[in-house]
Design an enzyme around this catalytic site. Structure first.
Site, PDB file in Angstrom:
ATOM      1  CB  CYS A  44     -50.645 -11.062  20.174  1.00  0.00           C
ATOM      2  SG  CYS A  44     -50.283 -12.717  19.573  1.00  0.00           S
TER       3      CYS A  44
ATOM      4  CB  CYS B  52     -47.507 -11.501  18.324  1.00  0.00           C
ATOM      5  SG  CYS B  52     -49.135 -11.808  17.603  1.00  0.00           S
TER       6      CYS B  52
END
Length: 287
Positions: free
Chosen positions: A37, A40
């Site tokens: 991600c 993230c």
């Protein structure tokens, strides 16, 4: 987990102990993330930096959803990053996506205890002991020293209102920034000030009750008595008075009874069995 660690990896095995139980001592921010991600990877370093800069006032638990699929499912995580704040054993707030630092700090500051909160607790004890002016000065001084603590103006407004200093409370309310006016507790104080204004020049509640015995259709007396009841915390009795006005004198003061009922619903947080009950009664009175 080391009891002093501010950043750690949370798993299904340690979650109950290191997140849920630990949150009774200090709030725990849980970051659900994944290695693949992109957002993230930008949010994680920011959260780590904040956890360290806040000096242990909250802990950061990192949950890799690829490795901890059961935890992600248990907490309803459908996208990452998803961040949840656990305090006193329950989730108190959350956000999704990679927010900028200012917004993350604002999110944290709504919940993370500060040194000025300890002063507020002391001031509350002083207030309850009857030293109202001293307590108000303590809160005001704490707010001057820590203007970014959003909880202090709430405390100050409530104390001013409870001390009968409605003019000072109204002046402070007018000076607060727009974002604080969206706070539910500050909205409640604003509503309470409206009820204080209703009875500002009214006769005592006992006299109003006597007037209603002589003339049940005295809508002004009934309306003012309802405001007194709200200020005394007798919300159900107040709503009964306002419903009576709606049913017998709907045009009173430009539909003031209905508008004031709605204000009481807001004062009660717009939820709960009492609000539901009187919403139904109000609807029946309207139709």
């Amino acid at each position: 987990m080391n009891d002093t660690a501010v950043v750690f990896d949370a798993t299904a095995e340690n979650f109950a102990r290191d997140v849920i139980e630990a949150s009774h001592r200090v709030p725990v921010l849980v970051d659900f993330w994944a290695p693949w991600c992109g957002p993230c990877r930008s949010l994680m370093p920011l959260l780590v930096k904040l956890a360290e800069s806040y000096g242990g006032r909250f802990r950061l638990a990192k949950v890799n959803i690829d490795e901890q699929q059961d935890l992600a499912a248990q907490f309803g995580v459908r996208s990452v990053p998803t961040v949840k704040l656990v305090h006193q054993g329950r989730i108190v707030d959350e956000f999704m996506g990679a927010l900028p630092e200012g917004q993350v700090r604002a999110f944290l500051d709504r919940h993370i205890p500060r040194e000025s909160d300890a002063v507020a607790a002391q001031a509350q004890a002083v207030f309850e002991a009857g030293e109202h002016d001293r307590a108000i000065r303590m809160i005001n001084d704490a707010w001057q020293a820590d203007p970014d603590n959003p909880r202090l103006p709430r405390h100050l407004l409530k104390m001013l209102l409870q001390a009968g200093r409605t003019g000072d409370a109204r002046e402070l309310l007018d000076k607060l920034p727009a974002n604080l006016h969206q706070d539910d507790e500050i909205k409640a104080v604003a509503n309470a000030l409206e009820f204080a204004a209703i009875v500002q020049d009214a006769p005592p509640a006992t006299e109003l009750a006597q007037r209603l015995k002589q003339d049940p259709d005295d809508s002004r007396a009934r309306f003012q008595l309802a405001a007194y009841m709200v200020m005394d915390g007798r919300h159900e009795q107040a709503m009964d008075q306002l419903l009576y006005i709606m049913q017998h004198d709907r045009g009173f003061d430009d539909d003031a009874a209905r508008k004031t009922l709605i204000r009481i619903f807001e004062l009660l947080g717009n939820q709960g069995p009492l609000v539901q009950k009187y919403r139904q009664k109000m609807a029946a009175a309207l139709y």
